[in-house]
Scaffold this motif. Sequence first.
Motif, PDB file in Angstrom:
ATOM      1  N   PHE A  12       4.761   5.771   2.668  1.00 37.84           N
ATOM      2  CA  PHE A  12       5.187   6.140   1.319  1.00 37.84           C
ATOM      3  C   PHE A  12       6.618   6.672   1.352  1.00 37.84           C
ATOM      4  CE2 PHE A  12       0.664   5.944   0.582  1.00 37.84           C
ATOM      5  CZ  PHE A  12       0.537   5.610  -0.753  1.00 37.84           C
ATOM      6  N   LYS A  13       6.940   7.413   2.418  1.00 39.93           N
ATOM      7  CA  LYS A  13       8.302   7.936   2.541  1.00 39.93           C
ATOM      8  C   LYS A  13       9.324   6.803   2.602  1.00 39.93           C
ATOM      9  CE  LYS A  13      11.095  11.102   5.363  1.00 39.93           C
ATOM     10  NZ  LYS A  13      11.094  11.981   6.567  1.00 39.93           N
ATOM     11  N   THR A  88      -0.882  -3.493 -11.391  1.00 39.27           N
ATOM     12  CA  THR A  88       0.174  -4.423 -10.951  1.00 39.27           C
ATOM     13  C   THR A  88       0.274  -4.513  -9.439  1.00 39.27           C
ATOM     14  OG1 THR A  88       2.110  -2.926 -10.841  1.00 39.27           O
ATOM     15  CG2 THR A  88       1.596  -3.889 -12.996  1.00 39.27           C
ATOM     16  N   VAL A  89      -0.414  -3.646  -8.703  1.00 35.33           N
ATOM     17  CA  VAL A  89      -0.288  -3.628  -7.240  1.00 35.33           C
ATOM     18  C   VAL A  89      -1.387  -4.428  -6.556  1.00 35.33           C
ATOM     19  CG1 VAL A  89      -0.281  -2.156  -5.180  1.00 35.33           C
ATOM     20  CG2 VAL A  89       0.909  -1.412  -7.254  1.00 35.33           C
ATOM     21  N   TRP A 275       2.684  -3.446  -0.133  1.00 32.40           N
ATOM     22  CA  TRP A 275       3.815  -2.521  -0.133  1.00 32.40           C
ATOM     23  C   TRP A 275       4.974  -2.956  -1.019  1.00 32.40           C
ATOM     24  CZ3 TRP A 275       3.548   2.323   0.629  1.00 32.40           C
ATOM     25  CH2 TRP A 275       2.521   2.834   1.416  1.00 32.40           C
ATOM     26  N   PRO A 276       5.337  -4.224  -1.068  1.00 32.51           N
ATOM     27  CA  PRO A 276       6.388  -4.589  -2.023  1.00 32.51           C
ATOM     28  C   PRO A 276       6.024  -4.251  -3.464  1.00 32.51           C
ATOM     29  CG  PRO A 276       6.075  -6.333  -0.419  1.00 32.51           C
ATOM     30  CD  PRO A 276       4.964  -5.353  -0.204  1.00 32.51           C
ATOM     31  N   ILE A 282       6.486   2.423  -7.755  1.00 35.67           N
ATOM     32  CA  ILE A 282       7.023   3.768  -7.545  1.00 35.67           C
ATOM     33  C   ILE A 282       8.452   3.866  -8.060  1.00 35.67           C
ATOM     34  CG2 ILE A 282       7.730   5.433  -5.775  1.00 35.67           C
ATOM     35  CD1 ILE A 282       5.326   4.405  -4.090  1.00 35.67           C
ATOM     36  N   HIS A 283       9.258   2.861  -7.776  1.00 34.99           N
ATOM     37  CA  HIS A 283      10.655   2.872  -8.224  1.00 34.99           C
ATOM     38  C   HIS A 283      10.737   2.839  -9.754  1.00 34.99           C
ATOM     39  CE1 HIS A 283      12.330   1.226  -4.141  1.00 34.99           C
ATOM     40  NE2 HIS A 283      11.585   2.313  -4.009  1.00 34.99           N
TER      41      HIS A 283
END
Length: 300
Positions: A12-13, A88-89, A275-276, A282-283
């Motif tokens: 996550f970082k 969406t993930v 992850w993408p 997150i962004h």
Amino acid sequence: MPISVSVPNDLFKEAVEAYDGDVDIVEWDVDSPAPQSAIDIVLLPFVTDNPDLSNLATVNSRLVQASSIGFEHVLPHVGDKPLANASTVHETSTAELTLALVLGQMRGMQRIVRSQDNGVWDTFTAPGLADKKVLLIGYGGIGQAIAERILPFEVDLYRAASTRREDEHGTIYSTDDVKGLLPDMDIVILIIPGNETTNGMVDDEFLSAMKDGSLIVNMARGTVANTDALVKHADRLKIAFDVVDPEPLPEGHPLYSHPNVLFTAHMGGYSDALWPRLRALIHRQIDALTDGRDPENIVN
């Protein structure tokens, strides 16, 4: 002033560090009290990490961001803090795995793998998907993604959700209609939320209504299907699941070795797409708070 974002682990970082802007990263795995009194965005670890969500009470936050689409396990702990799920993930990856499990069971992949392991050339006929009646219980984002992918296999698709309604594809039945549909179905796929009304929905009565040789697939929550009932009916039904109650199954549990059972260990969203897509969400959430806009996917 930069947006503060807590990260539960290094993955996550890395996702937050890739943000093209100014953020204040706070390392917090949620399994202990918050390291500071206020954090703008709290990123929750995956549900399979079994985080201690009671510690959410120790922080003031503008957004709690779940890493899963399901959020029922978080709601009791967020208070009045806005909670967003990870829509969406996971839809595409979970739909892919659903089709893998369905195809695996309907084309006899367990027998194929065992025959290969034993060095046996084994030609046989399996039910397949074409012309089968499929009942999809749950028609949210993942349910729709499953429907889009299973229809090209030339199935007769029935859909059910909490309320009966019509759309451009026909009738979406209500969960009250399910009992009457079950005896005619070849495949039943569960992708409904886990809550007080759905917990234990798939019980002995539900499974007894399914015809011999039909397939039940649980992609919803483990608590939706009674595990003892699954064991009871495993000799006459095909069973597949990505979630089960309890998780993990205890060592030596009969579902591990039953020839009519195929399962994955709660990994529906775990593909290279994870992850993408999570990083992009997150962004977007950081952008929203930075710009003074409402975050997406708020569920409470």
